[in-house]
Structures are given as structure tokens and as C-alpha cells.
Design an enzyme around this catalytic site. Structure first.
Site, PDB file in Angstrom:
ATOM      1  N   GLY A  31       0.977  -1.154  -0.024  1.00 10.18           N
ATOM      2  CA  GLY A  31       0.034  -0.060  -0.092  1.00 10.18           C
ATOM      3  C   GLY A  31       0.791   1.193  -0.196  1.00 10.18           C
ATOM      4  N   LEU A  33       0.488   3.586  -2.132  1.00 17.22           N
ATOM      5  CA  LEU A  33       0.996   3.375  -3.374  1.00 17.22           C
ATOM      6  C   LEU A  33       1.337   4.797  -4.009  1.00 17.22           C
ATOM      7  CD1 LEU A  33      -1.949   1.004  -5.140  1.00 17.22           C
ATOM      8  CD2 LEU A  33       0.338   0.797  -3.996  1.00 17.22           C
ATOM      9  N   HIS A  37       4.743   2.139  -7.994  1.00 22.65           N
ATOM     10  CA  HIS A  37       3.911   0.827  -8.093  1.00 22.65           C
ATOM     11  C   HIS A  37       3.076   1.100  -9.087  1.00 22.65           C
ATOM     12  CE1 HIS A  37       4.276   1.493  -3.490  1.00 22.65           C
ATOM     13  NE2 HIS A  37       4.642   0.221  -3.723  1.00 22.65           N
ATOM     14  N   GLN A  61       8.008  -8.840   7.946  1.00 24.23           N
ATOM     15  CA  GLN A  61       9.192  -8.456   7.378  1.00 24.23           C
ATOM     16  C   GLN A  61       9.762  -7.055   7.977  1.00 24.23           C
ATOM     17  OE1 GLN A  61       7.208  -8.189   3.263  1.00 24.23           O
ATOM     18  NE2 GLN A  61       8.518  -6.387   3.047  1.00 24.23           N
ATOM     19  N   GLY A 149       9.858  -4.079  -8.415  1.00 19.26           N
ATOM     20  CA  GLY A 149      10.625  -3.159  -8.916  1.00 19.26           C
ATOM     21  C   GLY A 149      12.154  -3.292  -8.350  1.00 19.26           C
ATOM     22  N   LYS A 151      14.298  -1.276  -7.260  1.00 16.99           N
ATOM     23  CA  LYS A 151      14.818  -0.286  -6.184  1.00 16.99           C
ATOM     24  C   LYS A 151      15.085  -1.436  -5.105  1.00 16.99           C
ATOM     25  CE  LYS A 151      12.100   1.790  -3.230  1.00 16.99           C
ATOM     26  NZ  LYS A 151      12.695   1.187  -2.000  1.00 16.99           N
ATOM     27  N   ARG A 186      11.610   6.558  -5.954  1.00 19.09           N
ATOM     28  CA  ARG A 186      10.337   6.386  -5.335  1.00 19.09           C
ATOM     29  C   ARG A 186      10.157   5.464  -4.419  1.00 19.09           C
ATOM     30  NH1 ARG A 186       7.218  10.305  -8.067  1.00 19.09           N
ATOM     31  NH2 ARG A 186       7.496  10.695 -10.190  1.00 19.09           N
TER      32      ARG A 186
END
Length: 282
Positions: A31, A33, A37, A61, A149, A151, A186
Site C-alpha cells: 500500500g 501507493l 507502484h 518483514q 521493482g 529499487k 520513489r
């Protein structure tokens, strides 16, 4: 827009899609977002007949309970973003008990050593939590393709390893890092930055670009030393780690080898907000 909170109902829907010959794309999120995303969902929509996006803040996590508590939750805004992208996206937003039952605890995994590098040194048990939730979500969604992603590149490689070791028939798609106009990668955590901190955080990407220019010209120890100097001179950010690592093994290197692919990785703090980024070097 279809929103499912119970796994059995979603399983039945996916089963119907599969019988109809539709391919299933999956974008797991926690979430909060942002356009990063959205870029993943767009790639999933372009590649698959039906797309499931999960919104689930996974408790297993987070090694730091305060980080879990402070993680932004923007469900209504998230739904608005996805609905305006494509009304046929299926949302899976379960309660923790729907994923974990009565005991919210991670399984233990071996990722052939990938879990002990970089993030694994600073976030004990983090990748067990990632592996646990991905395993359970994949069992529910049964995706043909799943989109992540770059990242979180270490996470991406670990999910690839998890998929390989479990012999899942899911293709793991790594998607390029989506960046703000100043180059900052991001992240949902960016929303916790003040406008001034957000601007200063662009220094992380600037440093990675500097590393890419120097890679292959100067030695890895020289580049590493320079990065530490640059962060020491920057009062807005505190460097946690910088590493140049092999893309496949994620092990840090002292000297590049021809034919291998490498990335530079940075984790740094802006106040109490932890930011990560990486950049392919060759």
C-alpha cells in the site's frame, strides 16, 4: 473495481480466469501507493490478461516494530489510484489472520546466501518475512507473472531464488526504478520526508551516478572511500552502507571481473527514515 479480503474467494476467481485461458499478472504491494507502484501495474496490464494487486502491510518483514507502526496506510487513496488506472484490476487486501492464521510468524528460508548480504546484515530476519508472505500470496494468486521493482534489487533476486527453489511456474519480472524529478527513487517512505529532506535525499542518486562514472577507472576501494567522504561532508544524510556487488551473488567485490554484471548499492538515513537505492554499473 473488485476488492477481495478473503483468500478463498480470490482463489475461486483466479480458478475461473485460468479455466478461461486468461494469464494472471500479480503486483504485491504494502500500500501507500505511488507512481513507482503504478508503473509496475501498468507493465502487468500490458503483459497479462488479468492483474491482481495486493495491498497488505506484512508484519513479518519488519525487524523494527516502530517502522511497522509508522508505515503509511492510505487504503482509500490507493484504491482511487488503481481504479483510475484500470477498473478491471482485482485488489486483494487481506487481514493478517487471513494470511497467517492465529500465529503471525515467519518461516525460515535458505536463499543460498543471498539473504546474508547487504540488507541481511542490517535487518535480521527481514528476508524470512519476505519469503513467507510471497510464498503465501503466490499460493493464493497462482500468478503467471509477478512484477517487482529493481529499487529493492536484493529482494528481487531473493524472490527469483525462492521461485526457482520451489519450482513455481511463475515468471519474475524486474522493473526499472521509477524516480522523482530530482532522481530520488520513489518509495512509500518518501512521504515521511519534509520537502527539504526530500530534495536533499536526491544526493543518494547523484552519488550513484558519480560511482558509475568512476567504476572501471578507479579501483573499488578508491570509489568506496570517496563515497564515504561525500556522505561525511553531507549533513543531511547518514550513510549506513555502500557496496559494489555482483548482481547474481550480491557479494561485494574488490575488483571487477570481465563478463560479470555489477551494481552499486546505498542505504542511508534522513533523520530516522531509511532510504535505499541502487544503480547498474555495466
Amino acid at each position: 473495481m473488485q476488492i477481495y479480503k478473503e483468500k478463498q474467494a480470490l482463489r475461486e476467481l483466479v480458478k475461473t480466469f485460468k479455466k478461461g485461458g486468461f494469464s494472471i499478472g500479480f503486483v504485491p504491494t504494502m500500500g501507500a501507493l505511488h507512481q513507482g507502484h503504478i508503473s509496475l501495474v501498468k507493465q502487468a496490464l500490458a503483459s497479462c490478461d488479468r492483474v491482481v494487486a495486493s495491498i497488505f502491510v506484512n508484519p513479518t518483514q519488519f525487524d523494527n516494530p516502530n517502522d511497522l507502526e509508522k508505515y503509511p496506510r492510505t487504503f482509500e487513496e490507493d484504491i482511487f489510484l488503481l481504479e483510475n488506472l484500470d477498473e478491471n484490476i482485482i485488489i486483494f487486501s487481506p487481514r493478517p489472520s487471513e494470511i497467517y492464521g492465529n500465529e503471525v510468524s515467519p518461516e525460515h528460508f535458505s536463499f543460498d546466501g543471498l539473504e546474508f548480504e547487504m540488507e541481511g546484515k542490517y535487518r535480521k530476519g527481514h528476508f524470512d518475512g519476505v519469503g513467507t508472505v510471497i510464498k503465501r500470496l503466490f499460493e493464493i494468486v497462482q500468478p503467471d507473472k509477478a512484477f517487482f521493482g529493481e529499487k529493492d534489487f536484493q529482494q528481487l533476486q531473493i524472490i527469483r531464488k525462492l521461485t526457482e527453489k520451489n519450482h513455481w511456474n511463475t515468471e519474475i519480472i524486474g522493473c526499472p526504478i521509477d524516480r522523482e524529478t530530482n532522481g530520488l527513487a520513489r518509495s512509500s517512505r518518501n512521504e515521511r520526508l519534509s520537502p527539504e529532506e526530500r530534495q536533499k535525499a536526491a544526493f543518494i542518486y547523484e552519488t550513484l551516478q558519480h560511482v558509475k562514472k568512476e567504476f572501471g577507472i578507479k579501483s573499488v576501494p578508491e570509489v568506496t572511500s570517496r563515497v564515504k567522504e561525500l556522505f561525511d561532508q553531507n549533513s543531511g544524510l547518514k550513510l549506513e552502507y555502500f557496496e559494489i556487488a555482483n548482481e547474481a551473488t550480491l557479494k561485494s567485490i574488490q575488483e571487477p571481473v570481465n563478463g560479470e554484471k555489477y551494481r552499486a548499492f546505498i542505504a542511508a538515513y534522513s533523520g530516522d527514515i531509511r532510504l535505499i537505492d541502487n544503480l547498474a554499473l555495466n
